[in-house]
Design an enzyme around this catalytic site. Structure first.
Site, PDB file in Angstrom:
ATOM      1  N   GLU A   1       0.560  -1.478   0.086  1.00  0.00           N
ATOM      2  CA  GLU A   1       0.146  -0.035  -0.335  1.00  0.00           C
ATOM      3  C   GLU A   1       0.471   0.964   0.399  1.00  0.00           C
ATOM      4  O   GLU A   1      -0.128   2.442   0.304  1.00  0.00           O
ATOM      5  CB  GLU A   1      -1.555  -0.105   1.380  1.00  0.00           C
ATOM      6  CG  GLU A   1      -2.211  -1.096   1.013  1.00  0.00           C
ATOM      7  CD  GLU A   1      -2.987  -0.918   2.477  1.00  0.00           C
ATOM      8  OE1 GLU A   1      -2.638  -0.381   3.052  1.00  0.00           O
ATOM      9  OE2 GLU A   1      -4.015  -1.922   2.014  1.00  0.00           O
TER      10      GLU A   1
ATOM     11  N   GLY B   1      -7.095 -15.698  -0.624  1.00  0.00           N
ATOM     12  CA  GLY B   1      -7.908 -14.571  -0.446  1.00  0.00           C
ATOM     13  C   GLY B   1      -9.367 -14.572  -0.459  1.00  0.00           C
ATOM     14  O   GLY B   1     -10.073 -13.855   0.163  1.00  0.00           O
TER      15      GLY B   1
ATOM     16  N   TYR C   1     -13.327  -6.984  -4.493  1.00  0.00           N
ATOM     17  CA  TYR C   1     -14.054  -7.179  -3.927  1.00  0.00           C
ATOM     18  C   TYR C   1     -16.158  -6.110  -4.569  1.00  0.00           C
ATOM     19  O   TYR C   1     -16.686  -6.583  -4.213  1.00  0.00           O
ATOM     20  CB  TYR C   1     -14.323  -5.231  -3.154  1.00  0.00           C
ATOM     21  CG  TYR C   1     -12.964  -5.227  -2.143  1.00  0.00           C
ATOM     22  CD1 TYR C   1     -11.522  -5.250  -2.199  1.00  0.00           C
ATOM     23  CD2 TYR C   1     -13.120  -6.910  -1.345  1.00  0.00           C
ATOM     24  CE1 TYR C   1     -10.927  -5.331  -0.753  1.00  0.00           C
ATOM     25  CE2 TYR C   1     -11.656  -6.650  -0.075  1.00  0.00           C
ATOM     26  CZ  TYR C   1     -11.154  -6.375  -0.302  1.00  0.00           C
ATOM     27  OH  TYR C   1      -9.760  -6.727   0.938  1.00  0.00           O
TER      28      TYR C   1
ATOM     29  N   GLY D   1      -7.865 -18.503  -4.709  1.00  0.00           N
ATOM     30  CA  GLY D   1      -8.709 -18.673  -4.170  1.00  0.00           C
ATOM     31  C   GLY D   1      -8.440 -18.115  -2.465  1.00  0.00           C
ATOM     32  O   GLY D   1      -9.065 -18.965  -1.632  1.00  0.00           O
TER      33      GLY D   1
ATOM     34  N   VAL E   1      -2.862 -11.669   0.682  1.00  0.00           N
ATOM     35  CA  VAL E   1      -2.073 -12.840   0.502  1.00  0.00           C
ATOM     36  C   VAL E   1      -1.344 -13.214  -0.033  1.00  0.00           C
ATOM     37  O   VAL E   1      -1.205 -12.208  -0.758  1.00  0.00           O
ATOM     38  CB  VAL E   1      -3.401 -13.565  -0.966  1.00  0.00           C
ATOM     39  CG1 VAL E   1      -2.694 -15.020  -0.750  1.00  0.00           C
ATOM     40  CG2 VAL E   1      -4.366 -14.463   0.412  1.00  0.00           C
TER      41      VAL E   1
END
Lengths: 171, 171
Positions: free
Chosen positions: B27, B105, B139, B103, B95
């Site tokens: 991030e 996450g 998301y 799969g 992850v």
């Protein structure tokens, strides 16, 4: 004007519920309110409460046009930042319109900050709608940062059918 | 690839701390991480935890290049919406890069959603950085709504000196 700030009790849930509805109307989203007085009693005043509340009260002689002495509230709960540790989140801050401009909102918010610091929190977080200029200006004048504008964090939500499918691992 | 999801234990705090730093690097804010595995252990595994965590593990034969079998985590806590009631907030979902696309996450997030449902939470909330297109797409594909984009919600924060100053003005 005289006012006092104190911790909310079970008996305050009726007034909190009234003021929640007043705040929702101000935010133009009153049809979204599903929580009842009973939900507040159960969720805020059981062994492991989901939230805590503080109330602003005025003396009887200063009661509102409709006879209320409970004229403001704040609901908050403890959260966690994986970077900074314990934090406090202020979910609602509300003062009835006829009691604004007297320092009550600021006193409620300061109290949440004080309680948060006492619990070892080093952040006080909350959200505000971008069109709500009076509230935005008030908060920014108190020294807070707009994390969405400055860093780019967006609030996301999964609910209803999307949440069901996610829980079942079906997406 | 085989993997399993389980509740984190105090002994996992070092791995969680490692992965928190990896996520902060992703991030672009590694200098923002101020807490260590000690605070994580204290705050997540005492009598009144500030958060909960689930871990993704792979068998020894599939461990990471650096020898880790703990390869992902989701950190969450309970919050409250005065309109809808109990909610679950997913603070972190991560992850390790070499284990993505398998799969894991999705399994972590589904586990958090399921736990939320068991606790009668009406929704799952989280935040994501606006430039983080892969995560935003992930998301949105799961049915999340971007409330900042659609309704104009902004996150605001008081921290450090600003929070101290605010607290000092409490009645």
């Amino acid at each position: 004007m005289d006012f006092t700030i104190r911790a909310a009790t079970l008996e305050d849930c009726k007034d909190i519920s009234r003021m929640i509805m007043e705040l929702a109307e101000y935010e133009k989203l009153s049809d979204r309110v599903k929580v009842t007085q009973r939900d507040l009693e159960q969720d805020g005043f059981s062994k492991n409460p989901f939230f805590h509340g503080i109330i602003a009260e005025v003396p009887e002689k200063h009661k509102s046009k409709e006879g209320h002495t409970k004229v403001g509230y704040s609901l908050y709960f403890y959260t966690y930042s994986s970077w900074k540790g314990r934090a406090v989140y202020m979910e609602d801050l509300y003062v009835m319109p006829e009691f604004r401009g007297k320092g009550i909102g600021k006193a409620l918010m300061s109290k949440v900050a004080q309680l948060g610091l006492a619990a070892g929190c080093n952040q006080l977080d909350f959200t505000v709608l971008d069109w709500n200029k009076p509230s935005l200006d008030f908060y920014l004048s108190q020294g807070c940062l707009d994390i969405t504008a400055n860093i780019g964090y967006h609030c996301m939500r999964c609910e209803g059918d999307a949440l069901e499918r996610l829980a079942q691992g079906d997406t | 690839m085989d993997f399993s999801i389980r509740a984190a234990k105090p002994e996992d705090s070092k791995d969680i701390s490692r992965m928190i730093m990896e996520l902060a690097v992703y991030e672009k804010m590694p200098d923002q991480v101020k807490i260590s595995h000690k605070e994580l252990e204290q705050d997540g595994f005492g009598a009144n935890p500030f958060y909960h965590c689930v871990i993704a593990e792979v068998p020894e034969k599939q461990k990471s290049k650096d020898g880790h079998t703990t390869v992902g985590y989701a950190l969450f806590f309970y919050t409250y919406r005065t309109w809808k009631g109990r909610t679950i907030y997913m603070e972190d979902l991560y992850v390790m890069p070499e284990f993505r696309g398998k799969g894991i996450g999705k399994a972590l997030m589904s586990t958090v959603a399921r736990i939320g449902q068991e606790q009668q939470c009406a929704c799952l909330q989280l935040s994501v950085l606006d430039w983080n297109r892969p995560s935003l797409d992930f998301y949105l594909a799961k049915g999340a709504q971007d409330l900042t984009a659609t309704e104009g919600w902004h996150f605001l924060r008081f921290d450090g000196d600003a929070m101290e100053k605010l607290a000092q003005e409490a009645p």
